[in-house]
Design an enzyme around this catalytic site. Structure first.
Site, PDB file in Angstrom:
ATOM      1  N   MET A 180       0.840  -1.189   0.000  1.00 58.91           N
ATOM      2  CA  MET A 180       0.000   0.000   0.000  1.00 58.91           C
ATOM      3  C   MET A 180       0.873   1.236   0.000  1.00 58.91           C
ATOM      4  SD  MET A 180       0.761  -0.981   3.189  1.00 58.91           S
ATOM      5  CE  MET A 180      -0.419  -2.278   3.339  1.00 58.91           C
ATOM      6  N   SER A 212      -5.360  -8.913   1.904  1.00 57.55           N
ATOM      7  CA  SER A 212      -4.697  -8.533   0.659  1.00 57.55           C
ATOM      8  C   SER A 212      -3.951  -7.236   0.881  1.00 57.55           C
ATOM      9  CB  SER A 212      -5.728  -8.326  -0.456  1.00 57.55           C
ATOM     10  OG  SER A 212      -6.394  -7.078  -0.290  1.00 57.55           O
ATOM     11  N   ASP A 213      -2.954  -6.968   0.041  1.00 53.44           N
ATOM     12  CA  ASP A 213      -2.428  -5.615  -0.007  1.00 53.44           C
ATOM     13  C   ASP A 213      -3.524  -4.748  -0.636  1.00 53.44           C
ATOM     14  OD1 ASP A 213      -0.766  -3.415   0.127  1.00 53.44           O
ATOM     15  OD2 ASP A 213       0.993  -4.515  -0.550  1.00 53.44           O
ATOM     16  N   CYS A 214      -3.391  -3.442  -0.489  1.00 54.76           N
ATOM     17  CA  CYS A 214      -4.492  -2.558  -0.854  1.00 54.76           C
ATOM     18  C   CYS A 214      -4.753  -2.566  -2.361  1.00 54.76           C
ATOM     19  CB  CYS A 214      -4.226  -1.153  -0.344  1.00 54.76           C
ATOM     20  SG  CYS A 214      -4.219  -1.097   1.464  1.00 54.76           S
ATOM     21  N   ALA A 251      -5.214  -5.165  -4.142  1.00 54.27           N
ATOM     22  CA  ALA A 251      -4.631  -6.322  -4.826  1.00 54.27           C
ATOM     23  C   ALA A 251      -5.701  -7.226  -5.429  1.00 54.27           C
ATOM     24  CB  ALA A 251      -3.752  -7.123  -3.866  1.00 54.27           C
TER      25      ALA A 251
END
Length: 779
Positions: free
Chosen positions: A1, A294-296, A298
């Protein structure tokens, strides 16, 4: 992020005294003063977490369930469940990044430790644990004071610093899998409230750690290749012995309660939709107990950037069914209902994810009534944030991490009595923000190098020399004039977040702009050899500095945090003996001819890259010239090492160990670890003692790094690999012993091409600098 919250540093206001007591209650569920909560099983701490999460999930409508699957979760008012912010950051101190922490109440700052890459240079797991403890304590204090909407922190970053151009390498413990693995477990234990020794987690977590970014993530934006769509092509061998070990340790040893899956794909499969990675490996093989975020954005990337699905609903379904529980962003909240209606997702899939999420909130004590009353952390008060002990630890981390790279004819340490005038030159000499690195919060207080050195020399004169780190123009004439008029010159050069950070990889390894010209010109004009201090996360090619006799000493200070200026000054004037060791290789500029996108760790065959021989990556496999090698670092003292017997302290050069194995093919030239078995592996552990002498002239802390090598580099074997490290403090002239427990199954093994672990028969060599011990493995 990416951090969107601006870092506002009001330095004059950061000395916080007096402190106010709690003014606002933190958000929590199951208020005992509400009669309705007595009927809810999820509010009864005597029940199991599993039973409580099942009860809570069963009470939710589908729309309520979907709403809880993003990082910003709304309240469930009818059940007394407050809103929750999952995203907070604590990479090297409680950060203003994310959405869960607010420095707008009585607490205005938090202890800001050195960026992780410098802390890693201490090679001190106890220090790493203590830093995690402090961050966890200050996080709880913020929560207890009503300045936090969550206690889930998306740290640490335990990706391998594979390529020196990576903008986020500064956030990591470096390039070595063992170092990164030990850092991961140590930090997580400290943050979550686990004991330093021992493998269990507390019944109530102090804070929740999240190990990221799972997995093989180490590219931001290089030559048009971006992390959102990048497909990392990784061999089974590299995945097993380089990229996965830190995450395995984070889960099995650190017992992290969170994992973040990364943006990228690995071998064509998005990490956040990889069932093998998230469910089979993390949960089943490593026994992960916690939530996976999740990563932002993703999840959106699966459809929008990677074109891996035909519809957004498919992307959401694949991610949740793979084992992801939380979407940083709103993609799941936006498309999950359609996915259910289309038969791609079931309510049971949502329930599984929700139970993992609510279980972590319950383990944090947020469903037990007011945490200030009903958790063991309720007594943590605001005055523990930025306490003197915490700030002293930040100073210790900087002092012990800073690496002495050059010291010709003992230019350092400076003697205060012999320095009547001092010139401080460079764009990093008086820049508050550069000391902190990325993902920083507002520090308790901050001392720049200029401020630190002014305390030692009254006649200290300062010139930036460049307008900024980019140094597109330079006041070389003024710098030369200043340098020629004083006794000593200290230059503060390097990088900052305009050169290396999240979403920004470097193109070159040399110092930016005219920095090199400025250094050379000042060195030529100075009366005495110049002292160069590099403030940067990633390595830079300073070969021209190494060979210049007019540059007498070089320090690498990383991004040293709030106490960086004090630490640098104390080292320059001999109040502290430097002992840091580089946690990453410093490559020459020529290395940039090889694409960042090549994930291969081992050196390639002659035709792997057209007309160029690929040299491999990191000290374990790299075959090229190094400006400075992994583990390099000088001291003001001289140390010697000998590997000796444990019983009588006599010199030891060769020994034999027997693996008492059964049902193993004796015709093979190696043993498979899984066939040896855990009991035989445990019984084969043996001690190795290293005798260390400090020959003076100063007392100091010394790091002992033990490597292992094979007689020949066959079958993808590393050139050498770190198998252990420890620190010992010795007075000048003192001798001490450092003991290592060597496990053949762990330390003498290697990964095969298909990702299996084996121990080769025959000789292995343990190395401590030039001293070696030959180990012969037989059955």
């Amino acid at each position: 992020m990416i951090l969107h919250t601006p870092l506002i540093l009001l330095f004059s206001l950061f000395v916080q005294s007096p402190w106010l007591v709690f003014s606002v209650n933190p958000p929590f569920a199951c208020d005992p003063s509400d009669p309705a909560t007595q009927q809810y099983a999820f509010c009864k701490p005597t029940l199991s977490i599993k039973r409580r999460t099942q009860d809570l999930t069963s009470r939710l409508t589908i729309d309520e369930k979907i709403a809880q699957l993003g990082d910003i979760t709304p309240p469930i008012t009818r059940l007394g469940v407050p809103a929750y912010q999952w995203w907070s950051e604590s990479l090297h101190g409680v950060s203003s990044g994310g959405r869960g922490i607010h420095f707008d109440g009585p607490i205005k700052a938090a202890t800001s430790f050195p960026q992780v890459i410098l802390t890693a240079a201490t090679f001190n797991p106890l220090l790493w644990y203590q830093i995690g403890q402090v961050i966890g304590t200050e996080a709880r204090a913020l929560y207890n004071a009503g300045q936090a909407e969550g206690l889930t922190f998306w740290s640490p970053n335990i990706n391998i610093f594979r390529d020196p151009r990576w903008g986020r390498g500064q956030e990591t413990p470096g390039e070595d899998p063992l170092t990164t693995s030990i850092y991961a477990a140590s930090y997580v234990k400290g943050l979550q409230g686990s004991p330093y020794q021992g493998g269990y987690t507390p019944q109530v977590l102090q804070a929740s750690a999240c190990c990221k970014h799972f997995t093989a993530y180490d590219l931001e934006n290089w030559e048009g290749i971006v992390r959102d769509s990048f497909n990392a092509e990784v061999s089974a061998q590299d995945l097993e012995d380089t990229f996965q070990p830190p995450f395995k340790s984070c889960i099995e040893e650190g017992h992290a309660s969170g994992i973040m899956c990364s943006y990228n794909q690995v071998n064509g499969v998005p990490n956040c939709a990889n069932y093998t990675l998230l469910t089979q490996t993390a949960r089943r093989q490593w026994k992960f107990n916690g939530y996976i975020t999740s990563d932002c954005d993703a999840v959106a990337d699966i459809y929008e950037a990677q074109n891996n699905t035909k519809t957004p609903e498919d992307a959401v379904a694949y991610a949740i069914k793979a084992g992801m529980d939380l979407n940083c962003g709103n993609y799941v909240q936006k498309y999950a209902r359609n996915a259910i209606q289309q038969g791609k997702l079931t309510e049971a899939d949502l329930d599984r994810a929700l139970q993992n999420l609510f279980s972590v909130r319950m383990r944090l004590g947020l469903f037990n009534g007011n945490p200030n009353r009903y958790t063991p952390y309720g007594s943590i008060r605001s005055d523990q944030v930025c306490s003197q002990d915490h700030q002293n630890l930040a100073l210790q981390a900087a002092l012990d991490g800073i690496v002495l790279l050059k010291n010709t004819e003992s230019v350092l340490p400076l003697l205060k009595s012999q320095v009547s005038s001092l010139a401080i030159i460079g764009p990093n000499a008086n820049n508050f923000t550069v000391l902190l690195g990325d993902y920083a919060g507002p520090p308790c207080k901050i001392i720049t190098p200029l401020m630190g050195l002014q305390r030692y020399v009254k006649d200290t004169r300062y010139l930036a020399g460049c307008q900024d780190v980019a140094c597109n123009s330079s006041s070389i004439d003024q710098a030369v004039q200043l340098a020629s008029s004083v006794d000593y010159v200290v230059m503060f050069m390097g990088l900052d977040q305009s050169q290396e950070t999240e979403a920004l990889d470097r193109i070159d390894l040399v110092l930016p702009g005219m920095q090199g010209d400025l250094i050379t010109s000042v060195a030529k004009a100075a009366k005495k050899p110049v002292i160069l201090v590099l403030i940067c996360g990633g390595p830079v090619d300073i070969d021209f500095v190494k060979s210049n006799p007019k540059i007498g000493a070089v320090l690498w200070a990383g991004y040293p945090g709030q106490a960086g200026g004090t630490a640098i000054a104390q080292i320059l004037f001999g109040e502290h003996n430097p002992g840091g060791k580089l946690p990453m290789t410093w490559y020459p500029q020529e290395f940039t001819q090889f694409p960042m996108s090549i994930m291969r760790m081992r050196a390639g065959p002659p035709n792997f890259i057209k007309d160029r021989r690929y040299p491999g990556r990191t000290y374990r496999f790299y075959k090229g010239y190094s400006v400075f090698q992994f583990g390099y670092g000088l001291s003001y003292s001289n140390y010697s090492h000998e590997i000796v017997t444990q019983s009588d302290n006599q010199l030891l050069t060769k020994t034999t160990i027997n693996l008492h194995t059964i049902n193993i093919d004796k015709n093979l030239n190696h043993y498979h670890i899984e066939e040896i078995g855990s009991e035989a592996c445990k019984s084969s552990i043996f001690p190795v003692v290293v005798r260390v002498k400090n020959h003076g002239p100063m007392d100091g802390r010394h790091t002992v790094l033990m490597f292992m090598r094979w007689p020949k580099e066959l079958n993808g074997r590393p050139t050498k690999q770190l198998i252990g490290f420890d620190n010992v403090y010795l007075k000048a002239g003192e001798v001490g012993n450092v003991k290592f427990a060597v496990s053949p199954c762990k330390h003498l093994s290697r990964a095969t091409e298909d990702g299996k672990w084996v121990i080769d028969k025959g000789s292995h060599f343990l190395m401590v600098e030039k001293d070696e011990l030959e180990i012969n493995v037989s059955s």
